[in-house]
Write a protein that holds these residues in place. Structure first.
Motif: not given
Length: 233
Positions: A94-95, A67-69, A195-201, A113-119
């Motif tokens: 989180a989704v 959903e948005v946001g 957009i804050e991105i929290k990432q790991m491998h 595409t998720y970020c573009k759609t749901f911001k």
């Protein structure tokens, strides 16, 4: 937004980075049984050892839906939570957009595409094994490419296909280069769009440090609990 307005994963090339797609799973509740239980003919029902998957109408795991946001998490089966009842995206509210067998190509594309759609204001990404790649065929579709058994390798090189040609080009350096490109692409997109991105491998938290999941292959519940904490740091 209605999921009926979105496409299956096998969408045309023109929509690669514009359309958020539905997941791979069929909606509903599923109970996971191991191979021994299936061989014994155990009826599919709940027991204290059962692993239950709830697949939402978007065909992703969990009751938290796009959903948005809304923040979302992206990854492979380690994110989906194969073989366990809990999964780290759910712990972060989180989704869960984890897809079993996903490549880093798919992860980056799905996240954008998720970020573009749901911001969303924040997303979580658990990058997967670099050797998982995608090949774009002559029809503009994506063919998944991964590791092969020796028997399959022999068959590929005896009866040449696009896979055998692709195998000759693949190596650890090329795979890591592809992973880094995907990571840079998604990170840059998030920076530009605030957009804050929290990432790991996945190599940053080895699964074998904890008891494994019920399938004795994927990470177990303790791993997911630790992953939820680590990726937020």
């Amino acid at each position: 937004m209605n999921p009926k307005d979105f496409k299956e994963m096998s969408y045309p090339g023109s929509d690669w980075f514009s359309t958020f797609t539905l997941g791979h799973e069929d909606p509903g509740i599923k109970v996971w049984l191991d191979e021994e239980e299936k061989e014994l003919g155990v009826a599919q029902g709940w027991s204290i050892e059962s692993v239950e998957y709830y697949i939402n109408k978007w065909r992703y795991r969990g009751r938290i839906e796009p959903e948005v946001g809304k923040s979302a998490a992206f990854g492979c089966s380690y994110t989906f939570g194969y073989g366990v009842n809990i999964h780290w995206p759910g712990m972060l509210d989180a989704v869960n957009c984890g897809i079993n067998g996903a490549s880093n190509d798919l992860i980056a594309r799905l996240a954008i595409t998720y970020c573009k759609t749901f911001k969303p204001s924040v997303i979580y990404v658990l990058w997967t094994f670099p050797h998982r790649r995608e090949h774009i065929n002559e029809n503009g579709g994506c063919n998944k490419y991964g590791n092969f058994s020796q028997k399959k390798l022999d068959e590929e090189f005896k009866n040449r296909t696009w896979r055998s040609s692709y195998l000759e080009l693949s190596n650890d350096n090329a795979d890591n280069y592809n992973y880094k490109k995907n990571r840079m692409l998604l990170t840059s997109y998030c920076v530009v769009n605030d957009i804050e991105i929290k990432q790991m491998h996945i190599s940053q938290l080895p699964k074998d440090e904890f008891p494994l999941a019920r399938d004795n292959s994927h990470p177990g519940p303790d791993w997911h609990t630790n992953m939820a904490g680590m990726i937020c740091q």
